[in-house]
Design an enzyme around this catalytic site. Structure first.
Site, PDB file in Angstrom:
ATOM      1  N   LYS A  63       0.839  -1.200   0.000  1.00  0.00           N
ATOM      2  CA  LYS A  63       0.000   0.000   0.000  1.00  0.00           C
ATOM      3  C   LYS A  63       0.874   1.250   0.000  1.00  0.00           C
ATOM      4  CE  LYS A  63      -3.887  -1.884   2.696  1.00  0.00           C
ATOM      5  NZ  LYS A  63      -4.948  -1.663   1.717  1.00  0.00           N
ATOM      6  N   ARG A  92     -10.209 -11.675   2.058  1.00  0.00           N
ATOM      7  CA  ARG A  92     -11.077 -12.726   1.506  1.00  0.00           C
ATOM      8  C   ARG A  92     -10.391 -14.090   1.540  1.00  0.00           C
ATOM      9  NH1 ARG A  92     -11.568  -9.245  -3.908  1.00  0.00           N
ATOM     10  NH2 ARG A  92     -11.204  -7.652  -2.326  1.00  0.00           N
TER      11      ARG A  92
HETATM   12  N1  BES Z   1      -8.059  -3.854   4.503  1.00  0.00           N
HETATM   13  C1  BES Z   1      -8.263  -3.418   3.183  1.00  0.00           C
HETATM   14  C2  BES Z   1      -9.573  -2.659   2.993  1.00  0.00           C
HETATM   15  C3  BES Z   1      -9.704  -1.355   3.706  1.00  0.00           C
HETATM   16  C4  BES Z   1      -9.438  -0.165   3.065  1.00  0.00           C
HETATM   17  C5  BES Z   1     -10.161  -1.309   5.011  1.00  0.00           C
HETATM   18  C6  BES Z   1      -9.586   1.034   3.723  1.00  0.00           C
HETATM   19  C7  BES Z   1     -10.315  -0.114   5.678  1.00  0.00           C
HETATM   20  C8  BES Z   1     -10.024   1.066   5.023  1.00  0.00           C
HETATM   21  C9  BES Z   1      -8.275  -4.618   2.235  1.00  0.00           C
HETATM   22  O1  BES Z   1      -7.486  -5.681   2.616  1.00  0.00           O
HETATM   23  C10 BES Z   1      -7.762  -4.145   0.931  1.00  0.00           C
HETATM   24  O2  BES Z   1      -6.641  -3.762   0.873  1.00  0.00           O
HETATM   25  N2  BES Z   1      -8.608  -4.184  -0.082  1.00  0.00           N
HETATM   26  C11 BES Z   1      -8.225  -3.747  -1.382  1.00  0.00           C
HETATM   27  C12 BES Z   1      -8.739  -4.759  -2.366  1.00  0.00           C
HETATM   28  C13 BES Z   1      -8.205  -4.568  -3.762  1.00  0.00           C
HETATM   29  C14 BES Z   1      -6.729  -4.878  -3.787  1.00  0.00           C
HETATM   30  C15 BES Z   1      -8.956  -5.486  -4.678  1.00  0.00           C
HETATM   31  C16 BES Z   1      -8.855  -2.374  -1.617  1.00  0.00           C
HETATM   32  O3  BES Z   1      -9.944  -2.131  -1.104  1.00  0.00           O
HETATM   33  O4  BES Z   1      -8.207  -1.566  -2.244  1.00  0.00           O
HETATM   34 MN    MN Z   2      -5.489  -5.474   1.963  1.00  0.00          MN
END
Ligand code: BES
Ligand code: MN
Ligand code: ZN
Length: 489
Positions: free
Chosen positions: A265, A339
């Protein structure tokens, strides 16, 4: 853990209200209805305040505060408007207004015969939450904690609802603490220890370690944790307060920190990923509440605890892993890790417990924040009746929840060229494709709901019932769901 403020109910008025130090709150049903027993100068001051423009504009749940009120030793007099027949949520917000102004001293709440005193007390308790363990200047050496006395007509009639409300507040606080804790403190092991400690309140708790997860075939979950020094764990918490009926299963995503893994990230805001165990936090909080109030239901809580880190052993984009179910997964993006964790825990929950229904909770997607912001969790469900029960429970508790669709066209987006399924479906409908992924691990005919709480677990500002920080969203909804749908009456 952070303990809720101590609240007691009594029908014995203090001998000399004028000499009460600390704070005094008056619950008023109308601007011209001051309770008896106020010192004369105080009554005059309160009357003036209530006659003023601000006083006349007071809405249900709102407060007008008089500092150092005439005729009283108290440091503050709060005039709290709560007309008869106010909603439950207005009563809780009225309490929250008091709770936000507690300070360190004793607070006396004069509620008289108000039918909603208990909701006022719950709102007060929830809003007075304060997570300041890491503010070294705020650690009071003498350990004094504020306490609150409600002056009511019939305290004995409130006893059972009050103790249930205290159980609920404690569950919410447990969740908030877990979500607020940083990841160097709340490691997977520390998290498991805190859950194990709930054996003291009557839960059966089992911690499954990596070798056991390996033997069960939970390769999808283990793949997420393999780039971290912290061992992956699954914790099973059981509350058997019902008969021999199949349990309700609650399943939580417990990613104690989500760097994104190799699909790392951006730095900005990454610190918020300490809350990526929010789903597991809610499951833990609900289990705590159910045990504390000795709910007459069978409920099993399962959480997958992992840390998503990038190192030489971390999984890579393109890896193909085999889930416990047996389906193969192509990992397109290591940041879509929640997931993968849930896939295995959901499957395990069904194989072992044959639950009557499953609710999973997860801070699963950023996309749900784009869709619903911070006021509603996304609800996905394969059963309309069950969906309505969840939405009804959320509404009753004032927690925002909004249903989003599932369907074949979305499922088609996660077809993989190389494996049975891939873990991302592209930018479009990101929360829905995540839910579709989970549904692949739900057996046909199994009632199931998925709550995406990414937007509501740690919103950017204070809410009605929580200061800025973790809300504990979902503990009240699920406790209500258990009460209304799963508990023997
Ligand atoms: N933990 C994150 C989602 C999240 C984002 C929670 C902001 C709380 C605040 C999750 O694991 C994630 O990174 N999801 C990605 C999925 C994508 C790579 C398909 C996302 O939401 O960008
Ligand atoms: Mn994630
Ligand atoms: Zn995540």
């Amino acid at each position: 853990m952070t303990q809720p403020v101590e609240i007691s109910f009594t029908d014995t008025a203090p001998e000399k209200l004028a000499e009460h130090e600390g704070r005094v709150a008056l619950i008023l049903t109308a601007t011209d209805r001051l309770p008896g027993g106020l010192p004369r100068p105080t009554r005059q001051a309160a009357t003036r305040a209530l006659d003023s423009k601000a006083g006349q504009a007071l809405k249900p749940g709102q407060v007008l505060e008089l500092a150092f009120p005439a005729g009283m030793a108290a440091e503050s007099l709060m005039l709290v408007m709560l007309p008869h027949g106010s909603t439950q949520s207005e009563a809780r917000i009225a309490g929250a207004a008091i709770g936000a102004r507690l300070g360190k001293s004793h607070t006396l709440v004069m509620a008289g015969g108000h039918a909603q005193a208990n909701d006022v007390a719950l709102g007060l308790a929830l809003r007075s939450y304060d997570f300041s363990v890491y503010h070294t200047d705020q650690q009071d050496g003498d350990g004094t904690r504020p306490h609150v006395t409600f002056l009511v007509k019939k305290p004995e009639e409130l006893a059972k609802v009050a103790s249930d409300a205290a159980a609920l507040a404690e569950g919410v606080f447990f969740t908030r603490d877990l979500v607020n804790e940083p990841a160097n403190i709340l490691t997977t092991s520390d998290f498991a220890d805190r859950l194990q400690a709930m054996e003291e309140i009557g839960l059966e708790v089992e911690v499954l370690e990596e070798d056991e997860l390996e033997a069960l075939g939970m390769r999808a979950l283990l793949a997420v944790g393999q780039g971290s020094e912290a061992p992956s764990k699954v914790v099973v918490m059981r509350w058997n307060g019902g008969g021999d009926e199949a349990p309700l299963a609650l399943v939580g995503k417990g990613v104690v920190f989500d760097t994104g893994g190799i699909s790392i990230k951006p730095a900005a805001g990454m610190e918020d990923m300490t809350m990526d165990m929010g789903g597991a936090g809610v499951v833990a909080g609900v289990m705590r509440t159910l045990a504390l109030r000795r709910a007459k239901a069978n409920v099993v809580g399962l959480v997958g605890l992992v840390e998503n880190m990038p190192d030489g052993k971390a999984q890579r984009p393109g890896d193909i892993v085999k889930s416990m179910k047996g389906d193969t997964i192509e990992v397109i993006n290591t940041d879509a890790e929640g997931r993968l964790v849930l896939a295995d825990v959901l499957w395990y929950a069904q194989e072992r417990f044959e639950p009557s229904a499953i609710v999973d909770l997860a801070t699963l997607t950023g996309a749900v924040i784009i869709a619903l912001g911070h006021d509603n969790a996304g609800v996905f469900c394969n059963d309309d009746t069950f969906a309505d029960q969840i939405l009804t429970a959320a509404k009753a508790e004032g927690e925002g929840a909004w249903r989003l669709p599932l369907g074949k066209p979305y499922d088609d987006l996660i077809k993989s060229r190389l494996a049975d399924i891939k873990n991302t479906g592209g930018r479009a409908a990101g929360s829905i494709t995540a839910a579709q992924f989970l549904q692949r691990f739900i057996k046909p005919g199994q009632p199931w709901a998925h709550l995406d709480i990414a937007g509501v677990a740690l919103p950017p500002s204070a809410t009605d019932l929580a200061p800025k920080g973790a809300t504990g969203w979902g503990v009240m909804t699920l406790d209500r769901l258990v009460r209304d749908q799963f508990e023997a009456k």
